[in-house]
Design an enzyme around this catalytic site. Structure first.
Site, PDB file in Angstrom:
ATOM      1  N   ARG A 119       0.832  -1.224   0.000  1.00 33.24           N
ATOM      2  CA  ARG A 119       0.000   0.000   0.000  1.00 33.24           C
ATOM      3  C   ARG A 119       0.865   1.272   0.000  1.00 33.24           C
ATOM      4  NH1 ARG A 119      -0.645   4.708   2.487  1.00 33.24           N
ATOM      5  NH2 ARG A 119      -0.323   3.733   4.513  1.00 33.24           N
ATOM      6  N   ASP A 120       1.517   1.579   1.111  1.00 30.57           N
ATOM      7  CA  ASP A 120       2.315   2.809   1.202  1.00 30.57           C
ATOM      8  C   ASP A 120       3.442   2.786   0.173  1.00 30.57           C
ATOM      9  OD1 ASP A 120       3.632   5.123   2.112  1.00 30.57           O
ATOM     10  OD2 ASP A 120       3.242   4.672   4.200  1.00 30.57           O
ATOM     11  N   HIS A 174       4.831   4.525  12.764  1.00 33.58           N
ATOM     12  CA  HIS A 174       4.957   4.437  11.299  1.00 33.58           C
ATOM     13  C   HIS A 174       5.949   5.526  10.871  1.00 33.58           C
ATOM     14  CE1 HIS A 174       2.953   4.053   7.174  1.00 33.58           C
ATOM     15  NE2 HIS A 174       3.574   5.216   7.060  1.00 33.58           N
ATOM     16  N   HIS A 202       8.928   7.186   8.280  1.00 34.83           N
ATOM     17  CA  HIS A 202       9.614   7.261   6.983  1.00 34.83           C
ATOM     18  C   HIS A 202      11.060   7.652   7.265  1.00 34.83           C
ATOM     19  CE1 HIS A 202       6.295   6.845   3.992  1.00 34.83           C
ATOM     20  NE2 HIS A 202       5.631   6.910   5.131  1.00 34.83           N
ATOM     21  N   CYS A 240       3.881   9.279   0.571  1.00 33.83           N
ATOM     22  CA  CYS A 240       2.549   9.797   0.245  1.00 33.83           C
ATOM     23  C   CYS A 240       2.659  10.752  -0.936  1.00 33.83           C
ATOM     24  CB  CYS A 240       1.954  10.524   1.455  1.00 33.83           C
ATOM     25  SG  CYS A 240       0.403  11.364   1.079  1.00 33.83           S
ATOM     26  N   ASN A 284       9.554   4.469   3.455  1.00 35.82           N
ATOM     27  CA  ASN A 284       9.337   4.041   4.838  1.00 35.82           C
ATOM     28  C   ASN A 284      10.624   3.429   5.376  1.00 35.82           C
ATOM     29  OD1 ASN A 284       6.572   3.953   3.541  1.00 35.82           O
ATOM     30  ND2 ASN A 284       6.023   3.386   5.626  1.00 35.82           N
TER      31      ASN A 284
HETATM   32  N1  COA Z   1     -13.317   4.648  -2.999  1.00 32.49           N
HETATM   33  C1  COA Z   1     -13.636   4.825  -4.315  1.00 32.49           C
HETATM   34  N2  COA Z   1     -14.160   5.955  -4.811  1.00 32.49           N
HETATM   35  C2  COA Z   1     -14.396   6.949  -3.930  1.00 32.49           C
HETATM   36  C3  COA Z   1     -14.105   6.839  -2.585  1.00 32.49           C
HETATM   37  C4  COA Z   1     -13.537   5.637  -2.114  1.00 32.49           C
HETATM   38  N3  COA Z   1     -13.214   5.442  -0.839  1.00 32.49           N
HETATM   39  N4  COA Z   1     -14.452   7.984  -1.978  1.00 32.49           N
HETATM   40  C5  COA Z   1     -14.945   8.802  -2.927  1.00 32.49           C
HETATM   41  N5  COA Z   1     -14.917   8.173  -4.114  1.00 32.49           N
HETATM   42  C6  COA Z   1     -15.352   8.697  -5.412  1.00 32.49           C
HETATM   43  C7  COA Z   1     -16.754   9.230  -5.390  1.00 32.49           C
HETATM   44  O1  COA Z   1     -17.698   8.207  -5.610  1.00 32.49           O
HETATM   45  C8  COA Z   1     -16.723  10.233  -6.530  1.00 32.49           C
HETATM   46  O2  COA Z   1     -16.760   9.535  -7.751  1.00 32.49           O
HETATM   47  P1  COA Z   1     -17.412  10.202  -9.083  1.00 32.49           P
HETATM   48  O3  COA Z   1     -16.556  11.413  -9.384  1.00 32.49           O
HETATM   49  O4  COA Z   1     -17.257   9.113 -10.097  1.00 32.49           O
HETATM   50  O5  COA Z   1     -18.805  10.545  -8.714  1.00 32.49           O
HETATM   51  C9  COA Z   1     -15.331  10.828  -6.412  1.00 32.49           C
HETATM   52  O6  COA Z   1     -14.528   9.827  -5.751  1.00 32.49           O
HETATM   53  C10 COA Z   1     -15.302  12.110  -5.612  1.00 32.49           C
HETATM   54  O7  COA Z   1     -15.920  11.898  -4.347  1.00 32.49           O
HETATM   55  P2  COA Z   1     -15.782  12.914  -3.143  1.00 32.49           P
HETATM   56  O8  COA Z   1     -16.493  12.344  -1.970  1.00 32.49           O
HETATM   57  O9  COA Z   1     -16.204  14.291  -3.621  1.00 32.49           O
HETATM   58  O10 COA Z   1     -14.242  12.835  -2.835  1.00 32.49           O
HETATM   59  P3  COA Z   1     -13.107  13.932  -3.040  1.00 32.49           P
HETATM   60  O11 COA Z   1     -12.832  14.142  -4.469  1.00 32.49           O
HETATM   61  O12 COA Z   1     -13.389  15.115  -2.181  1.00 32.49           O
HETATM   62  O13 COA Z   1     -11.858  13.116  -2.431  1.00 32.49           O
HETATM   63  C11 COA Z   1     -11.176  11.330  -0.955  1.00 32.49           C
HETATM   64  C12 COA Z   1     -11.883  12.676  -1.085  1.00 32.49           C
HETATM   65  C13 COA Z   1     -10.916  11.098   0.513  1.00 32.49           C
HETATM   66  C14 COA Z   1     -12.093  10.252  -1.507  1.00 32.49           C
HETATM   67  C15 COA Z   1      -9.874  11.350  -1.798  1.00 32.49           C
HETATM   68  O14 COA Z   1      -9.166  12.539  -1.552  1.00 32.49           O
HETATM   69  C16 COA Z   1      -8.986  10.173  -1.501  1.00 32.49           C
HETATM   70  O15 COA Z   1      -9.333   9.039  -1.814  1.00 32.49           O
HETATM   71  N6  COA Z   1      -7.807  10.411  -0.895  1.00 32.49           N
HETATM   72  C17 COA Z   1      -6.909   9.347  -0.505  1.00 32.49           C
HETATM   73  C18 COA Z   1      -5.489   9.797  -0.666  1.00 32.49           C
HETATM   74  C19 COA Z   1      -4.549   8.715  -0.244  1.00 32.49           C
HETATM   75  O16 COA Z   1      -4.821   7.545  -0.287  1.00 32.49           O
HETATM   76  N7  COA Z   1      -3.361   9.144   0.166  1.00 32.49           N
HETATM   77  C20 COA Z   1      -2.307   8.273   0.577  1.00 32.49           C
HETATM   78  C21 COA Z   1      -2.585   7.506   1.807  1.00 32.49           C
HETATM   79  S1  COA Z   1      -2.564   8.474   3.267  1.00 32.49           S
HETATM   80 ZN    ZN Z   2       3.559   6.328   5.283  1.00 33.04          ZN
END
Ligand code: COA
Ligand code: ZN
Length: 313
Positions: free
Chosen positions: A17-18, A208, A210, A241, A250
């Site tokens: 994942r990370d 955790h 890095h 990230c 990490n």
């Molecule tokens: N899994 C899959 N799709 C997701 C989702 C999830 N957990 N959460 C939201 N979505 C989809 C929505 O269905 C929507 O899809 P559409 O555009 O096809 O309708 C789209 O993403 C936007 O949804 P929204 O709720 O407005 O999310 P956002 O654009 O504000 O983003 C997060 C918020 C949290 C979903 C997004 O920023 C994210 O996934 N971040 C993770 C970053 C990450 O993993 N970083 C590294 C690890 S720390």
């Molecule tokens: Zn990390």
């Protein structure tokens, strides 16, 4: 003399994942499955397999469902998945993970960049996830930027403790203090861990780190000294990230395992098998990895003097 170290620690390999979320090269689902199976074969007791996040935010994790379905489970190896919101939790639960790792950031800037929410909005989102899932699955909360933020600099301990209090009150199993961009240093680790321990004595703490500034292993040992027994790390020292500028690898799993075994601390991990996983990962990613034991070999490795003499002549 009594040992300053715990007898046993639990390591979680977060490289699928990370690690892979930070790689430019797209890694196929079969290769990810092989990585997870290799880690299980090496005896890893916990593996963070993937994240159920928006595929637009992290395209590398778009195959989370297929990956989870493709793994042959092994008793004693817990599969953890990272989740930022309810949609992620629902998708994750369909794959029966052993634990959800709920993620939020303690700083406003990183929270916006990574999750497009304020920490307060993230907390409300995760509170809902916890309410809806706590009867079904174990829950851990990862607090990103617990030791520093790439946008806001040093993070005060109280900024972390505030969220530890809230999540502890919601009854989660554990909390991870995440050093997202390698800003932690040993005395800071000790102070924060001791504060969390006195605030929430029964809460499982995971560290955790890095290794962005070379302090990873020193921080792990300071955590051990403070009584922490759960650590995340990445095979090959990959990871980072994409929404945290300057985030790099990490702490390296095989280097930690080697160091812990030198100190007589049990991990349940077979180092030789893990080194093979690291070598395979280096070939898969087609760039040198940052671990050191994979190149130097364990300290038990010896050479024949005649071979060195022949090279020098
Ligand atoms: N899994 C899959 N799709 C997701 C989702 C999830 N957990 N959460 C939201 N979505 C989809 C929505 O269905 C929507 O899809 P559409 O555009 O096809 O309708 C789209 O993403 C936007 O949804 P929204 O709720 O407005 O999310 P956002 O654009 O504000 O983003 C997060 C918020 C949290 C979903 C997004 O920023 C994210 O996934 N971040 C993770 C970053 C990450 O993993 N970083 C590294 C690890 S720390
Ligand atoms: Zn990390």
């Amino acid at each position: 003399m009594t040992s300053p170290w715990p007898k046993q620690v639990v390591l979680c390999d977060v490289s699928p994942r990370d690690g892979l979320q930070n790689e430019c090269k797209a890694v196929g689902t079969p290769q990810k499955i092989a990585l997870v199976q290799g880690l299980m074969h090496a005896g890893l007791p916990r593996i963070e397999v993937t994240s159920f996040v928006s595929p637009k935010a992290i395209p590398q994790m778009a195959d989370a469902h297929e990956l989870m379905q493709g793994i042959t489970r092994k008793p004693g190896a817990e599969l953890v998945v990272l989740v930022p919101n309810l949609k992620g939790a629902e998708r994750a639960l369909a794959c029966a993970p052993d634990e959800l790792n709920l993620v939020m950031s303690v700083t406003g800037s990183h929270s916006q960049a990574n999750l497009r929410m304020t920490p307060e909005q993230s907390f409300e989102t995760l509170r809902e996830v916890i309410t809806q899932t706590r009867e079904k699955v174990k829950l851990n909360v990862s607090l990103s930027c617990s030791f520093g933020c790439p946008f806001e600099g040093h993070v005060q301990a109280e900024q972390v403790l505030h969220w530890v209090r809230q999540f502890n009150a919601l009854g989660v199993t554990g909390i991870s203090l995440c050093d997202t961009t390698g800003m932690a240093y040993p005395s800071q680790v000790r102070e924060l861990v001791e504060m969390v321990q006195s605030l929430a004595p029964t809460l499982r703490i995971t560290l955790h780190f890095h290794n962005s500034r070379g302090l990873g292993l020193a921080n792990v040992f300071e955590g051990l000294r403070a009584g922490v027994t759960h650590f995340d790390a990445c095979t090959g020292g990959i990871g980072g990230c994409p929404y945290a500028p300057g985030a790099s690898g990490n702490v390296c799993m095989e280097d930690i395992v080697h160091a812990l075994h030198c100190e007589g601390i049990e991990t349940g991990i077979n180092l030789e098998r893990l080194l093979q996983v690291s070598k395979d990962l280096g070939e898969l990613l087609e760039h040198p990895l940052s671990g050191q034991v994979v190149y130097a070999g364990p300290r038990s490795r010896t050479y024949a003097v005649k071979d060195v003499a022949r090279q020098a002549s």
